[in-house]
Design a protein around this motif. Structure first.
Motif, PDB file in Angstrom:
ATOM      1  N   VAL A  65      51.878  19.528  21.825  1.00  0.00           N
ATOM      2  CA  VAL A  65      53.161  20.136  21.505  1.00  0.00           C
ATOM      3  C   VAL A  65      54.265  19.167  21.902  1.00  0.00           C
ATOM      4  N   PHE A  66      55.231  18.985  21.004  1.00  0.00           N
ATOM      5  CA  PHE A  66      56.421  18.196  21.311  1.00  0.00           C
ATOM      6  C   PHE A  66      57.366  19.096  22.095  1.00  0.00           C
ATOM      7  N   GLU A  67      57.529  18.850  23.387  1.00  0.00           N
ATOM      8  CA  GLU A  67      58.417  19.687  24.192  1.00  0.00           C
ATOM      9  C   GLU A  67      59.873  19.267  24.052  1.00  0.00           C
ATOM     10  N   HIS A  68      60.118  17.961  24.042  1.00  0.00           N
ATOM     11  CA  HIS A  68      61.499  17.479  23.962  1.00  0.00           C
ATOM     12  C   HIS A  68      61.502  16.074  23.362  1.00  0.00           C
ATOM     13  N   ILE A  69      62.456  15.829  22.471  1.00  0.00           N
ATOM     14  CA  ILE A  69      62.669  14.503  21.890  1.00  0.00           C
ATOM     15  C   ILE A  69      64.085  14.070  22.266  1.00  0.00           C
ATOM     16  N   ARG A  70      64.203  12.912  22.892  1.00  0.00           N
ATOM     17  CA  ARG A  70      65.528  12.418  23.290  1.00  0.00           C
ATOM     18  C   ARG A  70      65.796  11.084  22.611  1.00  0.00           C
ATOM     19  N   PHE A  71      66.848  11.066  21.820  1.00  0.00           N
ATOM     20  CA  PHE A  71      67.350   9.837  21.207  1.00  0.00           C
ATOM     21  C   PHE A  71      68.407   9.301  22.172  1.00  0.00           C
ATOM     22  N   GLU A  72      68.124   8.207  22.870  1.00  0.00           N
ATOM     23  CA  GLU A  72      69.061   7.709  23.878  1.00  0.00           C
ATOM     24  C   GLU A  72      70.298   7.117  23.206  1.00  0.00           C
ATOM     25  N   PRO A  73      71.504   7.581  23.590  1.00  0.00           N
ATOM     26  CA  PRO A  73      72.736   7.063  22.990  1.00  0.00           C
ATOM     27  C   PRO A  73      72.937   5.586  23.342  1.00  0.00           C
ATOM     28  N   ASN A  74      73.585   4.874  22.448  1.00  0.00           N
ATOM     29  CA  ASN A  74      73.913   3.456  22.599  1.00  0.00           C
ATOM     30  C   ASN A  74      72.687   2.556  22.731  1.00  0.00           C
ATOM     31  N   THR A  75      71.503   3.065  22.389  1.00  0.00           N
ATOM     32  CA  THR A  75      70.274   2.258  22.351  1.00  0.00           C
ATOM     33  C   THR A  75      69.472   2.693  21.130  1.00  0.00           C
TER      34      THR A  75
END
Length: 173
Positions: A65-75
């Protein structure tokens, strides 16, 4: 003549005992044919199952299960928190990321090789150190105008051949 008509009135075609014996014979013979045919089918099914390897049976017991996806800002980094809710250990093999709008491949079969134990959560970072796994055009960051308002299909493949997919967007847009 009188004796003949009296004899015809009292005579029955088949006695109840004989009728019951005949019905019992028919039911038991048909029933045994159905029973033995069913038992042969069950036996053949059990025999076929004996050829399946336990490793192949574990494929169906794997679940991520994908619990959380984080697209890091400025990277261009992507951090995924994955939970193994299956009944076997899972080993993540590759990750692919595709922009849904125009089918642009952002990350293509990135090797991960991360093991997730049963009932555990693991964090996987894509493009953290070497900066070559995710390819973003333009400024090369997630908060670029061409990437910030899009949805991304993220797929991962396990060593057993299963794949799991989700759709996510940067910064919950």
């Amino acid at each position: 003549m009188r004796n003949v008509s009296k004899f015809a009135r009292n005579r029955r075609a088949v006695s109840q005992v004989m009728g019951s014996v005949v019905i019992l014979g028919i039911v038991s013979s048909v029933g045994s044919v159905i029973l033995f045919n069913g038992m042969d089918s069950i036996s053949a099914f059990t025999y076929d199952l004996s050829f399946h390897e336990p490793v192949k049976n574990e494929i169906h017991r794997e679940d991520i299960v994908f619990e959380h996806i984080r697209f890091e800002p400025n990277t261009d980094n992507l951090i995924m928190n994955l939970a193994n809710i299956g009944t076997v250990e899972s080993s993540i093999s590759t990750v692919t990321i595709m922009k849904v709008d125009n089918q642009e491949i952002i990350a293509n079969w990135v090797d991960v090789n991360q093991i997730i134990q049963i009932k555990n959560t693991e964090q996987i970072t894509i493009d953290g150190a070497d900066d070559s796994e995710i390819v973003l055009q333009g400024t090369g960051v997630w908060n670029d105008a061409s990437y910030v308002d899009s949805d991304y299909k993220i797929s991962l493949t396990t060593n057993r051949g299963n794949f799991f997919t989700t759709v996510a967007s940067p910064f919950n847009t």
